[in-house]
Design a protein around this motif. Structure first.
Motif, PDB file in Angstrom:
ATOM      1  N   SER A  55      32.444  16.470 128.441  1.00  0.00           N
ATOM      2  CA  SER A  55      32.479  17.822 127.728  1.00  0.00           C
ATOM      3  C   SER A  55      33.803  18.404 127.482  1.00  0.00           C
ATOM      4  O   SER A  55      34.102  19.179 126.456  1.00  0.00           O
ATOM      5  N   ILE A  56      34.697  18.085 128.502  1.00  0.00           N
ATOM      6  CA  ILE A  56      36.137  18.204 128.233  1.00  0.00           C
ATOM      7  C   ILE A  56      36.619  17.683 127.180  1.00  0.00           C
ATOM      8  O   ILE A  56      37.577  18.186 126.399  1.00  0.00           O
ATOM      9  N   LEU A  57      36.417  16.344 126.932  1.00  0.00           N
ATOM     10  CA  LEU A  57      37.037  15.463 125.893  1.00  0.00           C
ATOM     11  C   LEU A  57      36.378  16.143 124.415  1.00  0.00           C
ATOM     12  O   LEU A  57      37.140  16.368 123.378  1.00  0.00           O
ATOM     13  N   ARG A  58      35.150  16.490 124.563  1.00  0.00           N
ATOM     14  CA  ARG A  58      34.501  17.230 123.177  1.00  0.00           C
ATOM     15  C   ARG A  58      35.040  18.609 122.871  1.00  0.00           C
ATOM     16  O   ARG A  58      35.441  18.762 121.656  1.00  0.00           O
ATOM     17  N   LEU A  59      35.404  19.353 124.162  1.00  0.00           N
ATOM     18  CA  LEU A  59      36.252  20.751 123.835  1.00  0.00           C
ATOM     19  C   LEU A  59      37.513  20.455 123.194  1.00  0.00           C
ATOM     20  O   LEU A  59      38.095  21.011 122.244  1.00  0.00           O
ATOM     21  N   ILE A  60      38.351  19.324 123.582  1.00  0.00           N
ATOM     22  CA  ILE A  60      39.636  19.167 123.195  1.00  0.00           C
ATOM     23  C   ILE A  60      39.694  18.822 121.876  1.00  0.00           C
ATOM     24  O   ILE A  60      40.470  18.902 120.929  1.00  0.00           O
ATOM     25  N   CYS A  61      38.679  17.838 121.496  1.00  0.00           N
ATOM     26  CA  CYS A  61      38.455  17.280 120.153  1.00  0.00           C
ATOM     27  C   CYS A  61      38.178  18.323 119.012  1.00  0.00           C
ATOM     28  O   CYS A  61      38.812  18.332 118.130  1.00  0.00           O
ATOM     29  N   VAL A  62      37.180  19.259 119.400  1.00  0.00           N
ATOM     30  CA  VAL A  62      36.970  20.391 118.578  1.00  0.00           C
ATOM     31  C   VAL A  62      38.197  21.292 118.271  1.00  0.00           C
ATOM     32  O   VAL A  62      38.484  21.603 117.080  1.00  0.00           O
ATOM     33  N   VAL A  63      38.985  21.700 119.451  1.00  0.00           N
ATOM     34  CA  VAL A  63      40.224  22.344 119.273  1.00  0.00           C
ATOM     35  C   VAL A  63      41.089  21.871 118.529  1.00  0.00           C
ATOM     36  O   VAL A  63      41.806  22.351 117.543  1.00  0.00           O
ATOM     37  N   ALA A  64      41.789  20.879 118.847  1.00  0.00           N
ATOM     38  CA  ALA A  64      42.678  19.953 117.941  1.00  0.00           C
ATOM     39  C   ALA A  64      42.320  19.574 116.732  1.00  0.00           C
ATOM     40  O   ALA A  64      43.260  20.052 116.058  1.00  0.00           O
ATOM     41  N   VAL A  65      40.955  19.111 116.435  1.00  0.00           N
ATOM     42  CA  VAL A  65      40.922  18.648 115.057  1.00  0.00           C
ATOM     43  C   VAL A  65      40.838  20.195 114.091  1.00  0.00           C
ATOM     44  O   VAL A  65      41.279  20.106 113.180  1.00  0.00           O
ATOM     45  N   SER A  66      40.075  21.097 114.832  1.00  0.00           N
ATOM     46  CA  SER A  66      39.880  22.427 114.050  1.00  0.00           C
ATOM     47  C   SER A  66      41.534  22.929 113.777  1.00  0.00           C
ATOM     48  O   SER A  66      41.754  23.315 112.633  1.00  0.00           O
ATOM     49  N   PHE A  67      42.607  22.901 114.475  1.00  0.00           N
ATOM     50  CA  PHE A  67      43.665  23.372 114.396  1.00  0.00           C
ATOM     51  C   PHE A  67      44.421  22.556 113.532  1.00  0.00           C
ATOM     52  O   PHE A  67      45.356  23.187 112.429  1.00  0.00           O
ATOM     53  N   LEU A  68      44.288  21.223 113.370  1.00  0.00           N
ATOM     54  CA  LEU A  68      44.939  20.178 112.416  1.00  0.00           C
ATOM     55  C   LEU A  68      44.065  20.413 110.771  1.00  0.00           C
ATOM     56  O   LEU A  68      44.886  20.455 109.733  1.00  0.00           O
ATOM     57  N   ALA A  69      42.883  20.254 110.797  1.00  0.00           N
ATOM     58  CA  ALA A  69      42.278  20.281 109.585  1.00  0.00           C
ATOM     59  C   ALA A  69      41.717  21.925 109.198  1.00  0.00           C
ATOM     60  O   ALA A  69      41.486  21.896 107.900  1.00  0.00           O
ATOM     61  N   GLY A  70      41.690  22.758 109.936  1.00  0.00           N
ATOM     62  CA  GLY A  70      41.133  23.983 109.716  1.00  0.00           C
ATOM     63  C   GLY A  70      41.997  24.585 108.600  1.00  0.00           C
ATOM     64  O   GLY A  70      41.569  25.077 107.402  1.00  0.00           O
ATOM     65  N   PRO A  71      43.515  24.752 108.822  1.00  0.00           N
ATOM     66  CA  PRO A  71      44.348  25.281 107.678  1.00  0.00           C
ATOM     67  C   PRO A  71      44.460  24.417 106.536  1.00  0.00           C
ATOM     68  O   PRO A  71      44.745  25.182 105.390  1.00  0.00           O
ATOM     69  N   ILE A  72      43.900  23.077 106.466  1.00  0.00           N
ATOM     70  CA  ILE A  72      43.857  22.456 105.299  1.00  0.00           C
ATOM     71  C   ILE A  72      42.548  22.478 104.603  1.00  0.00           C
ATOM     72  O   ILE A  72      42.729  22.899 103.347  1.00  0.00           O
ATOM     73  N   TRP A  73      41.387  22.258 105.295  1.00  0.00           N
ATOM     74  CA  TRP A  73      40.195  22.320 104.463  1.00  0.00           C
ATOM     75  C   TRP A  73      39.348  23.608 104.819  1.00  0.00           C
ATOM     76  O   TRP A  73      38.345  23.444 104.255  1.00  0.00           O
ATOM     77  N   GLY A  74      39.807  24.373 105.536  1.00  0.00           N
ATOM     78  CA  GLY A  74      39.102  25.535 105.948  1.00  0.00           C
ATOM     79  C   GLY A  74      37.987  25.435 106.700  1.00  0.00           C
ATOM     80  O   GLY A  74      37.843  24.518 107.661  1.00  0.00           O
ATOM     81  N   SER A  75      36.759  25.913 106.479  1.00  0.00           N
ATOM     82  CA  SER A  75      35.479  25.798 107.052  1.00  0.00           C
ATOM     83  C   SER A  75      35.001  24.349 107.210  1.00  0.00           C
ATOM     84  O   SER A  75      34.423  23.981 108.119  1.00  0.00           O
ATOM     85  N   VAL A  76      35.300  23.704 106.221  1.00  0.00           N
ATOM     86  CA  VAL A  76      34.975  22.170 106.200  1.00  0.00           C
ATOM     87  C   VAL A  76      35.447  21.316 107.148  1.00  0.00           C
ATOM     88  O   VAL A  76      35.227  20.471 107.964  1.00  0.00           O
ATOM     89  N   GLY A  77      36.854  21.661 107.396  1.00  0.00           N
ATOM     90  CA  GLY A  77      37.732  21.165 108.661  1.00  0.00           C
ATOM     91  C   GLY A  77      37.225  21.350 109.771  1.00  0.00           C
ATOM     92  O   GLY A  77      37.191  20.461 110.581  1.00  0.00           O
ATOM     93  N   ILE A  78      36.655  22.730 110.147  1.00  0.00           N
ATOM     94  CA  ILE A  78      36.155  22.987 111.416  1.00  0.00           C
ATOM     95  C   ILE A  78      34.911  22.142 111.790  1.00  0.00           C
ATOM     96  O   ILE A  78      34.537  22.005 112.707  1.00  0.00           O
TER      97      ILE A  78
END
Length: 413
Positions: free
Chosen positions: A366-389
């Motif tokens: 679950s820790i790994l999942r949370l890290i993945c969600v937060v890290a990828v969101s911060f990387l992909a969110g600003p680029i692809w918006g809601s699709v990145g999240i």
């Protein structure tokens, strides 16, 4: 037992489907009558109360279900189960009050908005106790009685709470927050009646051992669950931080539709978890293995069908039900739906570990999942918006649930 679990799961799915239907109707209704900013405000409050409901009792809700189910003899409520039940209620009440005090203190310090913080503080104890009573009634063997108030009652009360302002032509974001408040307390009132008249009311005394058992077991489960729940709720908070209130509204709609298969997953999990607890207590590894696979198939097959539906017809659905400003939710819905399928097919492993006293394994993934969600969101969110999240949510599901399933296979269940 196998057939009874399947029948109970299917029945529970039907109950949850009714509740989800009301929830989706409320989402569509609000999207058509509120601005994106107001919709985002509602989504943020709903996510925060959902977080309180899931982890506000610090794992005592799941510990109650596990410990009570382990002390039951069929439907006979033992004295031990009654003492555990009362101890759990006391702990949850104290936890809810503590959360409210912390929120009000944050309000006084200027960290939270005055009105929203006050409403949240008033609602928090109700949502903590809702989660606790759901776990207890399930542990007592009454899955349907546990599910109906939360799945149907809560959603229906929220919808009905919006009607006076809508009919007066004054519906706004503040009305949605008031509806969440009163819906929580009304749902709790119904649960209390069910708990005492159907679930076997607790006796009037409790011993120190009951508190010790629940707090110890609950803390272990809490450490695993908090990261799972944060990963589920994080997209809303990340959407607010990265995309603003408008992005939060898009993520909220994508999550509501994309996670519809969760009604299958949670219904199957609610039905099978007490059985996992009993099988684990009997050290029936073969039985755990069969139950886990059966649960995965039961939830996974219809979830995959839903992925196909979202992929082929998601655009038509959003175009028909929502204003044009929500068209950006189409692709995120499909991505999140695929993540929900992964969770449905492989997720039962987490319930097996929780109910067999191996919460540490769930916590790790679950820790790994949370890290993945937060890290990828911060990387992909600003680029692809809601699709990145949405991509972050999908990858988080895959990392946690497939990983836990592989560990369960290595352990023989």
């Amino acid at each position: 037992m196998k057939n009874s679990l399947v029948i109970s799961s299917i029945t529970l799915m039907g109950i949850r489907a009714l509740g989800v239907g009301v929830q989706l109707a409320t989402t569509i209704f609000l999207a058509r009558n509120l601005t994106l900013l107001e919709m985002g405000q509602f989504a943020l409050m709903y996510a925060a109360l959902g977080l309180v409901r899931a982890i506000g009792s610090f794992g005592v809700d799941q510990a109650s279900m596990r410990q009570i189910a382990g002390t039951m003899d069929g439907r006979r409520v033992s004295t031990v189960a009654q003492k555990l039940s009362l101890a759990g209620i006391v702990i949850a009440m104290a936890s809810g009050i503590l959360i409210s005090i912390c929120v009000l203190c944050a309000q006084k310090l200027g960290l939270l908005g005055a009105q929203n913080a006050t409403l949240f503080a008033m609602a928090a104890p109700a949502y903590v106790l809702i989660g606790l009573l759901v776990g207890q009634v399930r542990g007592l063997g009454h899955n349907l009685a546990a599910q109906v108030p939360e799945s149907i009652g809560l959603q229906l009360f929220i919808f009905l709470g919006l009607m006076p302002a809508y009919l007066n032509g004054t519906l706004n974001g503040n009305d949605t927050l008031h509806a969440l408040l009163w819906a929580g307390w009304l749902t709790l009132a119904i649960q209390i009646l069910i708990r005492f008249f159907i679930g076997g009311g607790p006796i009037g005394s409790v011993d120190r051992a009951s508190f010790k058992v629940l707090l110890s077991d609950g803390w272990s489960i809490f450490q695993a669950q908090i990261f799972t729940v944060l990963a589920m709720r994080a997209p809303i908070f990340l959407g607010t931080a990265l995309l603003g209130a408008g992005g939060t509204a898009i993520i909220e709609v994508a999550l509501r539709f994309g996670t519809l298969p969760s009604l299958l997953t949670s219904s199957v999990g609610a039905t099978f978890s007490p059985a996992y607890a009993r099988l684990s207590k009997d050290n029936n590894i073969l039985g755990l293995n069969k139950a886990r696979k059966q649960a995965g198939l039961l939830a996974g097959i219809p979830s995959f069908v839903y992925v196909l539906f979202c992929t082929l017809g998601g655009g038509v659905l959003i175009g028909w039900a929502f204003p044009a400003s929500y068209s950006a939710a189409v692709l995120p819905i499909s991505l999140i739906a695929f993540g929900s399928f992964v969770n449905a097919a492989f997720g039962p492993a987490s319930n097996v570990f929780l109910m067999s006293g191996q919460a540490k394994i769930v916590r790790k993934y679950s820790i790994l999942r949370l890290i993945c969600v937060v890290a990828v969101s911060f990387l992909a969110g600003p680029i692809w918006g809601s699709v990145g999240i949405a991509i972050a949510i999908l990858l988080g599901f895959a990392l946690r649930d497939i990983g836990l399933s592989l560990v369960a296979r290595r352990k023989g269940f």
